[in-house]
Design an enzyme around this catalytic site. Structure first.
Site, short mmCIF file in Angstrom:
data_model
loop_
_atom_site.label_atom_id
_atom_site.label_comp_id
_atom_site.label_asym_id
_atom_site.label_seq_id
_atom_site.Cartn_x
_atom_site.Cartn_y
_atom_site.Cartn_z
N ASP A 1 18.99 -5.78 21.48
CA ASP A 1 17.96 -4.89 22.02
C ASP A 1 16.70 -4.90 21.16
O ASP A 1 15.60 -4.73 21.68
CB ASP A 1 18.50 -3.46 22.13
CG ASP A 1 19.33 -3.26 23.37
OD1 ASP A 1 19.94 -4.24 23.84
OD2 ASP A 1 19.38 -2.13 23.89
N CYS B 1 27.28 -4.82 19.49
CA CYS B 1 25.99 -4.20 19.76
C CYS B 1 25.94 -3.48 21.11
O CYS B 1 26.90 -3.47 21.87
CB CYS B 1 24.88 -5.23 19.61
SG CYS B 1 24.62 -5.66 17.87
N ASP B 2 24.78 -2.94 21.39
CA ASP B 2 24.58 -1.84 22.33
C ASP B 2 25.33 -1.93 23.66
O ASP B 2 26.14 -1.06 23.98
CB ASP B 2 23.09 -1.69 22.63
CG ASP B 2 22.28 -1.33 21.41
OD1 ASP B 2 22.70 -1.67 20.30
OD2 ASP B 2 21.20 -0.73 21.56
N LYS B 3 25.04 -2.93 24.48
CA LYS B 3 25.61 -2.97 25.82
C LYS B 3 26.96 -3.69 25.86
O LYS B 3 27.67 -3.61 26.86
CB LYS B 3 24.64 -3.68 26.79
CG LYS B 3 23.23 -3.15 26.75
CD LYS B 3 23.16 -1.64 26.92
CE LYS B 3 21.77 -1.10 26.68
NZ LYS B 3 21.26 -1.28 25.32
N CYS C 1 22.81 -2.62 13.61
CA CYS C 1 21.76 -1.96 12.82
C CYS C 1 22.26 -0.66 12.19
O CYS C 1 22.99 0.11 12.79
CB CYS C 1 20.54 -1.71 13.69
SG CYS C 1 19.72 -3.24 14.20
N GLU D 1 14.20 0.60 27.15
CA GLU D 1 14.14 1.58 26.08
C GLU D 1 12.70 1.77 25.62
O GLU D 1 11.98 0.79 25.42
CB GLU D 1 14.99 1.13 24.89
CG GLU D 1 16.47 1.15 25.18
CD GLU D 1 17.32 0.76 23.98
OE1 GLU D 1 18.53 1.00 24.03
OE2 GLU D 1 16.76 0.20 23.01
N SER E 1 15.97 4.17 22.63
CA SER E 1 16.86 3.55 21.66
C SER E 1 17.60 4.63 20.90
O SER E 1 17.13 5.77 20.77
CB SER E 1 16.03 2.70 20.68
OG SER E 1 16.78 2.37 19.54
#
Length: 555
Positions: free
Chosen positions: A78, A119-121, A195, A444, A470
């Site tokens: 992202d 990570c995110d998704k 992150c 985002e 985010s």
């Protein structure tokens, strides 16, 4: 075993012949077949090291008497996709991830699955797939990145990716030089891992523990720590036990597990994206849970942590303080303690086994940062179906705010106005047509919020959007406004100067317009025309549902 569909009987001789081409032998056909769902890629820092995790998982599977088959799915960074056309593809990648796992698992008749996200998704996409397939499954993530170290004037401070995003605003305002920004850029992300703050990836990895789908330590052990490798080996062994007991995701991800996930979420002050993702996972699991229920959880669950971006601590500090187990230990009076986990223990038993919190990084429940949790769902005539705010990252003076709307029909237009000094204290930025359909892909808004924070406006300016934020966002940022502008939600009726009222304490988001005036304006709003009319995003626009239901596809 499900794998018998491809390995038993004379009619499966062709299948076995192909499997022998992979190096299997007759003895292998007596063992469970386990798919290892890796999301390794050389593009994403959080995934660059996942081959090492996968090898450790295979060691565990082999030691416990299984046969592991690794395959890959996609992963989007992202941060790299931020603030350009690439961000339109981030949330839509979640559905692709779920679909690719479904395809591979069904085509090859695995008995169980070990998921390796980070990570995110990727985390929610894999959780959705696990629930949809409902075969024995377990998760081990890649782990968080360590914070960077920035030396300035003989002082060393901890920094992360969000430090860089906010520094861009400081440069724009003349508070930092480009040379100083370059030095920060070089050290903010020191190596592999998700992150370093309580951003979306780490929120979801921590919640995977509370959902019961990962072993203790999954959410917080750093990517570079040898304990992460051992955790991967243990995970590989544990999948064999889950197969033996036929323990499946829908046995674990129940309404009680969803409740526990949101309890942990609000205690940590997790990313607002968690609402979108956990609701989507609940949908796949058939575990009904409403947005209103999230408020009830947050109303009664204390906020125990102030992790970046809400506070000074990073995930490595949370790990050193006892990790998710220690947070759950403090939350035990608020949890559904009998909820099952892949460890074979209940969530309550996991909490009992954890070390006591340090009352610093993890506050005691008797000494919380706030008696209420870190997330809130706001409703009102501007968001009839809800909107989401991370109240633990909102300055006290912005918990209640009234100000004039400044309307922008894209993130780019809003960013240009902020960089141009056109936004003044008291304003309420409204960024619309950035929802699931309108974006498409619900981008985002990290660049606008980071610019505001970097310019020192996060305590004076609010931002409202039908897009997302985010996990690194801080400030009075209300996202997921539903219905979205593309669906002719009230946000589409707003005009410059309309007075917006925000009352986070009372879960209210409204505009000082009558219902009649809103409907009159909406009647004159032109019909929405999709911005992208080919490829996957065309399909996504046609099939995605509201953010209020997790932005899943139509049934």
């Amino acid at each position: 075993m499900k794998s018998e569909d491809v390995k038993l009987g004379i009619e499966r001789a062709p299948h076995r012949s192909l499997l022998r081409a992979l190096g299997l032998n007759t003895e292998s056909f007596q063992k469970p077949f386990i798919g290892i769902v890796n999301s390794f890629t050389e593009v994403v820092p959080g995934h660059i090291h996942l081959r090492r995790i996968s090898e450790a998982v295979k060691e565990g599977i082999n030691a416990a008497g299984g046969v592991g088959f690794e395959f890959n799915t996609i992963a989007v960074c992202d941060g790299i996709a931020m603030n350009h056309a690439g961000m339109k593809y981030s949330l839509p990648s979640r559905e692709i991830i779920a679909n690719t796992v479904e395809i591979m698992a069904m085509a090859h008749a695995f008995d169980g699955l070990v998921f390796i996200p980070n990570c995110d998704k990727v985390v929610p996409g894999m959780l959705m797939a696990a629930c949809r397939l409902n075969i024995p499954s377990i998760f081990v993530s890649g782990g968080p990145m360590l914070a960077g170290r920035l030396r300035k004037n003989d002082q060393v401070s901890c920094v992360d990716l969000n430090s860089v995003f906010e520094a861009v605003g400081q440069v724009a305002k003349g508070q930092m030089t480009e040379e100083e920004l370059l030095e920060l850029e070089k050290v903010a992300c020191p190596g592999c891992g998700s992150c370093a703050g309580m951003f979306t990836a780490n929120t979801m990895n921590c919640l995977t523990e509370a959902l019961g789908m990962a072993l203790p330590g999954n959410g917080t052990i750093p990517a570079v720590d040898s304990r992460r490798t051992q955790l991967a080996k243990d995970t590989g062994r544990q999948i064999l036990k889950l197969i033996k007991d036929n323990t499946c995701p829908k046995d674990i991800i129940t309404p009680d597990a969803i409740y526990n996930a949101f309890s942990l979420d609000v205690a940590l002050g997790g990313s607002t994206n968690s609402v979108l993702h956990v609701m989507a996972v609940a949908h796949e699991a058939g575990a009904d849970f409403s947005l209103e229920e999230i408020n009830r959880v947050s109303d009664t669950t204390p906020n125990l942590c102030k992790l970046r971006p809400s506070g000074p601590y990073h995930i490595e500090n949370l790990d050193q303080a006892g990790g998710i187990g220690s947070v759950l230990k403090e939350l035990k009076p608020w949890l559904k303690n009998d909820a099952r986990t892949v460890s074979g223990k209940t969530i309550g038993q996991m909490a009992d086994a954890a070390p006591k919190a340090d009352n610093k990084v993890i506050r005691f429940a008797s000494n919380p940062y706030s008696p209420k949790g870190g997330l809130a769902i706001l409703f009102g005539n501007l968001a009839p179906s809800g909107s989401v705010v991370k109240r633990s990252a909102v300055a006290p003076e912005m918990m209640v705010h009234r100000g004039p709307a400044r309307i922008f029909d894209s993130e780019e237009l809003a960013t240009k106005a902020i960089m141009g000094g056109k936004i003044i204290p008291g304003d309420v930025l409204v960024i619309r047509y950035e929802g699931p359909k309108g974006g498409p892909g619900m981008r985002e808004m990290l660049t606008p919020t980071s610019l505001l924070a970097g310019m020192g406006l996060d305590k004076e300016v609010a931002l409202i959007t039908d897009g997302r934020f985010s996990g690194a966002t801080r400030g009075a940022a209300m996202g997921h406004v539903s219905p979205e502008a593309a669906a002719r939600g009230p946000i589409a009726a707003l005009q410059d100067g309309d007075m917006i009222n925000i009352d986070i304490h009372n879960y209210k988001l409204s505009v000082e317009l009558s219902d009649e005036e809103i409907q009159k304006r909406l009647a004159n709003v032109p019909a929405f025309k999709p911005k992208i009319t080919s490829g996957y995003l065309k399909y996504y626009t046609e099939n995605v549902t509201s953010a209020s239901t997790g932005a899943v596809f139509k049934d």
